[in-house]
Design a protein around this motif. Structure first.
Motif, mmCIF file in Angstrom:
data_model
loop_
_atom_site.group_PDB
_atom_site.id
_atom_site.type_symbol
_atom_site.label_atom_id
_atom_site.label_comp_id
_atom_site.label_asym_id
_atom_site.label_seq_id
_atom_site.Cartn_x
_atom_site.Cartn_y
_atom_site.Cartn_z
ATOM 1 N N LYS A 3 0.863 -1.181 0.000
ATOM 2 C CA LYS A 3 0.000 0.000 0.000
ATOM 3 C C LYS A 3 0.896 1.227 0.000
ATOM 4 O O LYS A 3 1.927 1.260 0.660
ATOM 5 C CB LYS A 3 -0.899 0.016 1.241
ATOM 6 C CG LYS A 3 -1.852 -1.145 1.322
ATOM 7 C CD LYS A 3 -3.118 -0.864 0.591
ATOM 8 C CE LYS A 3 -4.085 -2.023 0.772
ATOM 9 N NZ LYS A 3 -5.452 -1.639 0.563
ATOM 10 N N ARG A 4 0.462 2.245 -0.742
ATOM 11 C CA ARG A 4 1.257 3.465 -0.888
ATOM 12 C C ARG A 4 0.760 4.554 0.050
ATOM 13 O O ARG A 4 -0.440 4.799 0.147
ATOM 14 C CB ARG A 4 1.211 3.957 -2.329
ATOM 15 C CG ARG A 4 1.885 2.988 -3.285
ATOM 16 C CD ARG A 4 1.839 3.418 -4.744
ATOM 17 N NE ARG A 4 0.487 3.685 -5.189
ATOM 18 C CZ ARG A 4 0.003 4.906 -5.493
ATOM 19 N NH1 ARG A 4 0.768 5.970 -5.422
ATOM 20 N NH2 ARG A 4 -1.239 5.054 -5.882
ATOM 21 N N LEU A 6 1.427 8.659 1.152
ATOM 22 C CA LEU A 6 2.074 9.956 0.955
ATOM 23 C C LEU A 6 2.152 10.605 2.332
ATOM 24 O O LEU A 6 1.128 10.777 2.990
ATOM 25 C CB LEU A 6 1.295 10.865 0.015
ATOM 26 C CG LEU A 6 1.991 12.234 -0.069
ATOM 27 C CD1 LEU A 6 2.996 12.247 -1.194
ATOM 28 C CD2 LEU A 6 1.025 13.357 -0.173
ATOM 29 N N GLU A 23 7.689 2.011 6.300
ATOM 30 C CA GLU A 23 8.358 1.106 5.354
ATOM 31 C C GLU A 23 8.641 -0.237 6.021
ATOM 32 O O GLU A 23 8.458 -1.293 5.412
ATOM 33 C CB GLU A 23 9.632 1.747 4.814
ATOM 34 C CG GLU A 23 9.334 2.857 3.825
ATOM 35 C CD GLU A 23 10.530 3.715 3.463
ATOM 36 O OE1 GLU A 23 11.616 3.577 4.091
ATOM 37 O OE2 GLU A 23 10.374 4.538 2.531
ATOM 38 N N PHE A 27 4.756 -0.670 4.034
ATOM 39 C CA PHE A 27 4.192 0.363 3.170
ATOM 40 C C PHE A 27 5.262 0.946 2.250
ATOM 41 O O PHE A 27 6.440 0.983 2.603
ATOM 42 C CB PHE A 27 3.590 1.502 4.003
ATOM 43 C CG PHE A 27 2.393 1.091 4.807
ATOM 44 C CD1 PHE A 27 1.139 1.023 4.228
ATOM 45 C CD2 PHE A 27 2.518 0.772 6.154
ATOM 46 C CE1 PHE A 27 0.029 0.646 4.969
ATOM 47 C CE2 PHE A 27 1.426 0.384 6.906
ATOM 48 C CZ PHE A 27 0.172 0.324 6.311
ATOM 49 N N GLU A 28 4.825 1.427 1.108
ATOM 50 C CA GLU A 28 5.684 2.191 0.210
ATOM 51 C C GLU A 28 5.410 3.663 0.520
ATOM 52 O O GLU A 28 4.263 4.111 0.427
ATOM 53 C CB GLU A 28 5.323 1.884 -1.239
ATOM 54 C CG GLU A 28 6.126 2.635 -2.268
ATOM 55 C CD GLU A 28 5.638 2.336 -3.673
ATOM 56 O OE1 GLU A 28 5.524 3.302 -4.459
ATOM 57 O OE2 GLU A 28 5.354 1.167 -3.985
ATOM 58 N N VAL A 29 6.436 4.424 0.903
ATOM 59 C CA VAL A 29 6.233 5.788 1.398
ATOM 60 C C VAL A 29 6.906 6.810 0.491
ATOM 61 O O VAL A 29 8.069 6.661 0.124
ATOM 62 C CB VAL A 29 6.797 5.939 2.830
ATOM 63 C CG1 VAL A 29 6.574 7.358 3.355
ATOM 64 C CG2 VAL A 29 6.164 4.916 3.763
ATOM 65 N N THR A 30 6.147 7.845 0.149
ATOM 66 C CA THR A 30 6.671 9.020 -0.536
ATOM 67 C C THR A 30 6.559 10.178 0.445
ATOM 68 O O THR A 30 5.504 10.361 1.056
ATOM 69 C CB THR A 30 5.846 9.347 -1.800
ATOM 70 O OG1 THR A 30 5.901 8.221 -2.682
ATOM 71 C CG2 THR A 30 6.362 10.593 -2.494
ATOM 72 N N SER A 41 1.349 15.999 -5.738
ATOM 73 C CA SER A 41 1.686 14.578 -5.755
ATOM 74 C C SER A 41 0.443 13.707 -5.589
ATOM 75 O O SER A 41 0.259 12.731 -6.316
ATOM 76 C CB SER A 41 2.703 14.280 -4.648
ATOM 77 O OG SER A 41 3.046 12.919 -4.634
ATOM 78 N N ASN A 45 -0.990 11.199 -8.582
ATOM 79 C CA ASN A 45 -0.897 9.752 -8.390
ATOM 80 C C ASN A 45 -1.393 9.418 -6.980
ATOM 81 O O ASN A 45 -0.600 9.279 -6.061
ATOM 82 C CB ASN A 45 0.551 9.294 -8.583
ATOM 83 C CG ASN A 45 0.678 7.793 -8.623
ATOM 84 O OD1 ASN A 45 -0.302 7.073 -8.747
ATOM 85 N ND2 ASN A 45 1.899 7.319 -8.483
ATOM 86 N N PRO A 47 -2.287 8.130 -3.567
ATOM 87 C CA PRO A 47 -1.819 7.010 -2.741
ATOM 88 C C PRO A 47 -3.006 6.305 -2.101
ATOM 89 O O PRO A 47 -4.152 6.716 -2.262
ATOM 90 C CB PRO A 47 -0.957 7.717 -1.692
ATOM 91 C CG PRO A 47 -1.626 9.044 -1.528
ATOM 92 C CD PRO A 47 -2.138 9.418 -2.896
ATOM 93 N N ASP A 48 -2.715 5.269 -1.327
ATOM 94 C CA ASP A 48 -3.767 4.575 -0.588
ATOM 95 C C ASP A 48 -4.131 5.312 0.698
ATOM 96 O O ASP A 48 -5.259 5.237 1.160
ATOM 97 C CB ASP A 48 -3.311 3.148 -0.260
ATOM 98 C CG ASP A 48 -3.099 2.330 -1.525
ATOM 99 O OD1 ASP A 48 -4.085 2.112 -2.250
ATOM 100 O OD2 ASP A 48 -1.944 1.946 -1.793
#
Length: 125
Positions: A3-4, A6, A23, A27-30, A41, A45, A47-48
């Motif tokens: 899951k992404r 932000l 992380e 999770f994938e973190v921006t 952002s 795109n 995020p979740d």
């Protein structure tokens, strides 16, 4: 697939710590440290989950949340608001703007990971 998330946080130490925790939890973190960049952002795109600090340069967290909720791309995104200000008025403003959860700093590592996980799984309460 992870899951992404932000994370909009301008305090570097806090951003690095939260990103590491999330992380490590899968999770994938921006990370964005500016309100305008964070909003751009999310709109480009989605995020979740969005983790949004209240006090950010460019646009504050309340304004970002207001703009997200007014746009179909952000209307239903799960949002966790973070703030160092824990006054009742701050919580009410966050909820009025459409935050799903509100958390004051400082918070425990387990608390923020749990909150993001609940939001990512569609269960904010």
């Amino acid at each position: 697939m992870a899951k992404r998330v932000l994370l909009a946080e301008d305090e570097t130490n806090i951003a690095v710590s939260i990103a590491f925790l999330l992380e490590r939890a899968g999770f994938e973190v921006t990370v964005e440290n500016d309100g305008r960049k964070a909003l751009d952002s999310v709109m480009a795109n989605a995020p979740d989950v969005v983790v949004l600090d209240v006090m950010l340069p460019g646009l504050d967290g309340y304004e970002i949340l207001h703009r997200l909720r007014a746009d179909r791309r952000g209307a239903s995104l799960p949002v966790l608001m973070l703030t160092a200000k824990g006054q009742r008025e701050d919580r009410e403003m966050a909820l009025k703007c459409g935050a799903d959860l509100f958390m004051t700093k400082p918070f425990s590592n387990a608390e923020i990971v749990s909150a993001v996980r609940r939001l990512a799984d569609g269960a904010p309460d």
